[in-house]
Structures are given as structure tokens and as C-alpha cells.
Design a protein around this motif. Structure first.
Motif, PDB file in Angstrom:
ATOM      1  N   UNK A  50       0.835  -0.729  -0.239  1.00  0.00           N
ATOM      2  CA  UNK A  50       0.252   0.222  -0.112  1.00  0.00           C
ATOM      3  C   UNK A  50       1.027   1.715  -0.028  1.00  0.00           C
ATOM      4  N   UNK A  51       1.931   1.378   0.692  1.00  0.00           N
ATOM      5  CA  UNK A  51       3.196   2.546   0.619  1.00  0.00           C
ATOM      6  C   UNK A  51       4.020   3.004  -0.592  1.00  0.00           C
ATOM      7  N   UNK A  52       3.923   1.716  -1.593  1.00  0.00           N
ATOM      8  CA  UNK A  52       4.396   1.941  -2.802  1.00  0.00           C
ATOM      9  C   UNK A  52       2.738   2.081  -3.919  1.00  0.00           C
ATOM     10  N   UNK A  53       1.626   1.774  -3.937  1.00  0.00           N
ATOM     11  CA  UNK A  53       0.816   2.083  -4.190  1.00  0.00           C
ATOM     12  C   UNK A  53       0.819   3.453  -5.148  1.00  0.00           C
ATOM     13  N   UNK A  54       0.239   3.314  -6.180  1.00  0.00           N
ATOM     14  CA  UNK A  54       0.343   4.574  -7.505  1.00  0.00           C
ATOM     15  C   UNK A  54      -1.581   4.992  -5.837  1.00  0.00           C
ATOM     16  N   UNK A  55      -1.231   6.233  -5.752  1.00  0.00           N
ATOM     17  CA  UNK A  55      -2.309   7.113  -4.601  1.00  0.00           C
ATOM     18  C   UNK A  55      -3.794   6.804  -5.402  1.00  0.00           C
ATOM     19  N   UNK A  56      -3.170   6.727  -6.684  1.00  0.00           N
ATOM     20  CA  UNK A  56      -4.991   7.109  -7.373  1.00  0.00           C
ATOM     21  C   UNK A  56      -5.793   5.726  -7.722  1.00  0.00           C
ATOM     22  N   UNK A  57      -5.100   5.157  -8.074  1.00  0.00           N
ATOM     23  CA  UNK A  57      -5.488   3.190  -7.463  1.00  0.00           C
ATOM     24  C   UNK A  57      -5.358   2.694  -6.615  1.00  0.00           C
ATOM     25  N   UNK A  58      -4.322   3.281  -5.549  1.00  0.00           N
ATOM     26  CA  UNK A  58      -4.930   2.702  -3.780  1.00  0.00           C
ATOM     27  C   UNK A  58      -5.943   3.079  -3.153  1.00  0.00           C
ATOM     28  N   UNK A  59      -6.244   4.914  -3.553  1.00  0.00           N
ATOM     29  CA  UNK A  59      -8.092   5.078  -3.143  1.00  0.00           C
ATOM     30  C   UNK A  59      -9.128   4.812  -3.351  1.00  0.00           C
ATOM     31  N   UNK A  60      -8.940   3.897  -4.272  1.00  0.00           N
ATOM     32  CA  UNK A  60     -10.063   2.936  -4.570  1.00  0.00           C
ATOM     33  C   UNK A  60     -10.268   1.651  -3.927  1.00  0.00           C
ATOM     34  N   UNK A  61      -9.702   1.364  -3.269  1.00  0.00           N
ATOM     35  CA  UNK A  61      -9.751  -0.030  -2.210  1.00  0.00           C
ATOM     36  C   UNK A  61     -10.683   0.100  -1.080  1.00  0.00           C
ATOM     37  N   UNK A  62     -10.852   1.185  -0.231  1.00  0.00           N
ATOM     38  CA  UNK A  62     -11.928   1.665   0.352  1.00  0.00           C
ATOM     39  C   UNK A  62     -12.707   2.361   0.232  1.00  0.00           C
ATOM     40  N   UNK A  63     -13.454   2.726  -1.181  1.00  0.00           N
ATOM     41  CA  UNK A  63     -14.048   4.193  -1.556  1.00  0.00           C
ATOM     42  C   UNK A  63     -15.088   4.380  -1.253  1.00  0.00           C
ATOM     43  N   UNK A  64     -15.498   5.727  -0.326  1.00  0.00           N
ATOM     44  CA  UNK A  64     -16.693   6.020   0.380  1.00  0.00           C
ATOM     45  C   UNK A  64     -16.776   4.635   1.078  1.00  0.00           C
ATOM     46  N   UNK A  65     -16.373   4.168   1.965  1.00  0.00           N
ATOM     47  CA  UNK A  65     -16.732   2.939   3.165  1.00  0.00           C
ATOM     48  C   UNK A  65     -16.052   4.076   4.266  1.00  0.00           C
ATOM     49  N   UNK A  66     -16.994   3.525   4.905  1.00  0.00           N
ATOM     50  CA  UNK A  66     -17.075   5.168   6.594  1.00  0.00           C
ATOM     51  C   UNK A  66     -16.263   4.476   7.504  1.00  0.00           C
ATOM     52  N   UNK A  67     -15.317   5.262   8.679  1.00  0.00           N
ATOM     53  CA  UNK A  67     -14.623   4.622   9.147  1.00  0.00           C
ATOM     54  C   UNK A  67     -14.996   5.944  10.365  1.00  0.00           C
ATOM     55  N   UNK A  68     -15.016   5.507  11.290  1.00  0.00           N
ATOM     56  CA  UNK A  68     -15.113   6.793  12.396  1.00  0.00           C
ATOM     57  C   UNK A  68     -14.307   7.213  13.795  1.00  0.00           C
ATOM     58  N   UNK A  69     -13.392   7.253  14.460  1.00  0.00           N
ATOM     59  CA  UNK A  69     -12.289   7.983  14.963  1.00  0.00           C
ATOM     60  C   UNK A  69     -13.176   8.482  16.143  1.00  0.00           C
ATOM     61  N   UNK A  70     -13.163   7.863  17.057  1.00  0.00           N
ATOM     62  CA  UNK A  70     -13.444   8.139  18.317  1.00  0.00           C
ATOM     63  C   UNK A  70     -12.457   7.889  19.508  1.00  0.00           C
ATOM     64  N   UNK A  71     -12.041   9.630  19.350  1.00  0.00           N
ATOM     65  CA  UNK A  71     -10.615   9.896  20.598  1.00  0.00           C
ATOM     66  C   UNK A  71     -10.979  10.550  21.740  1.00  0.00           C
ATOM     67  N   UNK A  72     -11.184   9.555  23.387  1.00  0.00           N
ATOM     68  CA  UNK A  72     -11.348  10.533  24.171  1.00  0.00           C
ATOM     69  C   UNK A  72     -10.207  10.933  24.371  1.00  0.00           C
ATOM     70  N   UNK A  73      -8.939  10.762  24.556  1.00  0.00           N
ATOM     71  CA  UNK A  73      -7.318  11.526  24.704  1.00  0.00           C
ATOM     72  C   UNK A  73      -6.991  12.144  23.623  1.00  0.00           C
ATOM     73  N   UNK A  74      -6.122  13.418  24.097  1.00  0.00           N
ATOM     74  CA  UNK A  74      -5.886  13.899  22.730  1.00  0.00           C
ATOM     75  C   UNK A  74      -4.570  13.076  22.075  1.00  0.00           C
TER      76      UNK A  74
END
Length: 374
Positions: A50-74
Motif C-alpha cells: 500500500x505504501x508503494x501503490x499509486x495513490x490514485x489506484x489505492x484510494x479505490x480500495x475502500x472508496x466511500x467506506x465509512x470509518x469513525x475515529x472515536x478519541x477520548x484522549x488527545x
């Protein structure tokens, strides 16, 4: 009539104990011990791809999937790298902090998690000040949960990125780590291929396939506030499984003797110089002032005994790689010269965090048989 007969007893049939919901989702990563060696290799492999993959190809892997970041600490490094990782795969992210949501009004973790699920979140990345919170959240939401640090318990993705950093600098032949990038290994052409000529470069060893012997002969020292450190615990669970010897170093106030019995491959060395002389990598931990209430710790004495200085490096460990999970308190656990010096790989750890967390987020939303739990 037989008056001595025993009275009939009522038969009690308790209901069966329900099966534990853990693990509910194979994409969850709650503890470093969740992963098999194959699972660790899978994450390391995907991180490199993934680190070496073309960003325009990589950003289709989870296109429009929803991820929540829930942070109770800084958080700076963990939150930002998880967010960049998810967005780098094409996912939509939303950040919920304790200061900008109903959490400050008293909403429970369960209700917050259920609300996020109802809003369409498909995975939750959780940092919480209570140990065990990710397990509760997974049980209640039945979503893949990624532990971004829970109380004084664990921080599994930090251990994975630390492992990737160590492997990058490991010479598998000499079993040493080098501050510079893994040196190109030279082989004699006449011995290797029966052809006369000078030595030729050989491809650097892969850093994504690990076994129980990958770190055999390597000593990694963790220094500082072991008592309160979730980073230390996850590394203590992960690194010895690959053959590493882990030395814990610090004063008794921050490193109880009991820690020596935490597992195989783990020992305590109170003398910092002695620990450095045995080490190929050293992980310095922040002194967590917010957790020191009630501890009689003299910070000046701590610096005298355990601060990593340029002089200590030069005399005791001129080849060791210096690591730190951040944030760094310059002038306390490390000097500014060491943090910015040639043996420091601290910023490399930060970069590795994005690659590792891309692999972990991808696994959370696409998990099947690969990368499964232990």
C-alpha cells in the motif's frame, strides 16, 4: 406408607451460558496477541504494498467506506496517521472527540458506539482512557474495532510500526541493527555465481515475512515509565514472539520487579549503561506526568540515571537505533541532540505508522481468512 422416604427434589436447569462474542469480527485488532505470525506477516506485507501503490489506484480500495475515529484522549500521531491511512484508501472518516460531542454530556461509550453504527460507521478506531474499552465497544456494536490505545493496557498498532522500523534496520546475517537504512549486502561474485569479478549488491532482505526466529539474537531495551505504558505492554507481547530479548529499564517506582515475570524473553536491567551495551535498539518512553500522582519520583535523579544523552550513546551504544513513540519531552527522557541525531529513527516510526495503519484499516473492512486472530 413409607414416612422415611426422601422428599422429591426440584430439578433446576439453569439456562446455557451464551457463547462469548469475542472475537466477533475478524477485522478487529484489540491486542497485539490477537495476531498470528501469519497475521503479522500479512499486515507487514500489505503495509509495504500500500505504501508503494499509486495513490490514485489505492484510494479505490475502500472508496466511500465509512470509518469513525472515536478519541477520548488527545492525540497527534496516532489520530492523524489513522485518519490519513483511512483517507489514503479512499474511505470517508469522521472524528469524534470527548470535547466536541455528547460524550461531555455524559453519554456512555456503548451509546456513542451504537449511535455511530446507526449513522453508518463500518469500523471504529478507538482511543480511550479506560483499559478494556475496545472490547466493550466491539461487544456492543459488533463492528470491527481498532484499538488506538486503551488506558494503561495496550497500543497494538504502535508495536507493529515499531517492529517494521526495527526490521528495516536489521541485518539478518550479523543480527545487528544500523542507524542508517539497512545496508546493501555484498556477495562475492565468484562464490555466488562462479564468475570472476568484484562483489555485487544483493537485494535487501524482505521485512514483511516474519517467523519465530526473525529477531533471534536481537535485544531491545524499553526505558522509562513501564508501569503506565501501553506501548511497552504491546511490544512485550509482540517482540518476544519473533525471538527478541526485551530488557526493561527504569526505577522501581516506574518498573515493579513483577514485570520480569510478564512473559518469556523479558528481563529487567536497572543499570541503563549495562542495558545499552547489550542492545541493538532502544525505545525511550515519555515520563507521563499526568499519571505520576502519589509516586515519589525525583525527576533530576531520573535524568541522571536514565536520560539518553549523546555521551551515553557514544560510549555505550554507538550503533543502536533510538526509538520513541512520542510525544517527546526534550531534556527529560532524551536530549535534543539525541532526538535529532543520526541514530534517531523517531520520525521514521511516524512514517511507518501511516503504512501500518493503512494495512490495519484495510484488514478491518475486508477481513477474511487472511490476517486473522491467534
Amino acid at each position: 406408607m413409607n414416612l422415611t422416604a426422601s422428599p422429591a427434589r426440584r430439578q433446576i436447569h439453569p439456562p446455557p451460558v451464551p457463547a462469548s462474542p469475542f472475537p466477533y469480527h475478524p477485522g478487529s485488532l484489540l491486542s497485539a496477541s490477537d495476531l498470528t505470525l501469519d497475521g503479522i506477516s500479512h499486515i507487514l506485507t500489505r503495509a509495504t504494498i500500500l505504501e508503494n501503490q499509486d495513490p490514485l489506484t489505492r484510494d479505490r480500495i475502500l472508496a466511500k467506506r465509512r470509518v469513525a475515529l472515536l478519541f477520548y484522549e488527545s492525540s497527534t500521531r496516532t489520530r492523524t496517521s489513522f485518519e490519513l491511512a483511512a483517507k489514503g484508501l479512499g474511505a470517508d472518516t469522521t472524528l469524534i472527540s470527548s470535547l466536541s460531542s455528547s460524550i461531555e454530556k455524559g453519554e456512555t461509550l456503548k451509546d456513542t458506539g451504537l449511535t455511530l453504527r446507526a449513522l453508518g460507521a463500518e469500523a471504529i478506531i478507538l482511543r480511550h482512557n479506560s483499559s478494556g474499552a475496545p472490547w466493550l465497544l466491539e461487544a456492543e456494536t459488533r463492528l470491527p474495532v481498532l484499538n488506538a490505545g486503551d488506558g494503561m493496557h495496550e497500543h497494538p498498532t504502535q508495536a507493529l510500526l515499531d517492529l517494521r522500523t526495527i526490521l528495516t534496520h536489521l541485518d539478518p546475517v550479523t543480527k545487528t541493527c544500523h542507524p542508517n537504512k539497512n545496508p546493501v549486502i555484498l556477495s562475492d561474485r565468484s562464490e555466488a555465481k562462479g564468475v570472476e569479478g568484484p562483489a555485487v549488491p544483493v537485494a535487501a532482505p524482505r521485512i514483511d515475512l516474519v517467523t519465530a526466529e526473525t529477531l533471534a539474537g536481537i535485544t531491545i531495551t524499553i526505558v522509562g515509565d513501564i508501569l503506565h505504558s501501553r506501548v511497552a505492554r504491546s511490544n512485550m507481547l509482540l517482540l518476544p514472539r519473533l525471538g527478541a530479548r526485551v530488557l526493561l529499564c527504569g526505577p522501581k517506582e516506574l518498573l515493579p520487579d513483577l514485570a520480569a515475570h510478564a512473559g518469556p524473553g523479558i528481563a529487567i536491567e536497572r543499570n541503563f549503561e549495562a542495558a545499552l551495551r547489550q542492545s541493538q535498539a532502544v525505545i525511550m518512553l515519555r515520563i507521563q506526568a499526568e499519571r505520576l500522582a502519589g509516586l515519589a519520583l525525583d525527576l533530576e535523579q531520573y535524568k541522571a540515571n536514565y536520560q539518553l544523552t549523546g555521551q551515553r550513546l557514544a560510549t555505550q551504544a554507538p550503533e543502536v537505533i533510538v526509538m520513541h513513540p512520542g510525544p517527546i519531552i526534550r531534556g527529560l527522557e532524551v536530549t535534543a541532540g539525541v532526538a535529532d541525531g543520526p541514530q534517531s529513527v523517531i520520525l521514521e516510526q511516524v512514517r511507518n505508522g501511516v503504512a501500518i495503519r493503512m494495512a490495519v484499516v484495510e484488514r478491518a473492512l475486508t477481513a477474511g481468512d487472511q490476517g486473522g486472530r491467534a
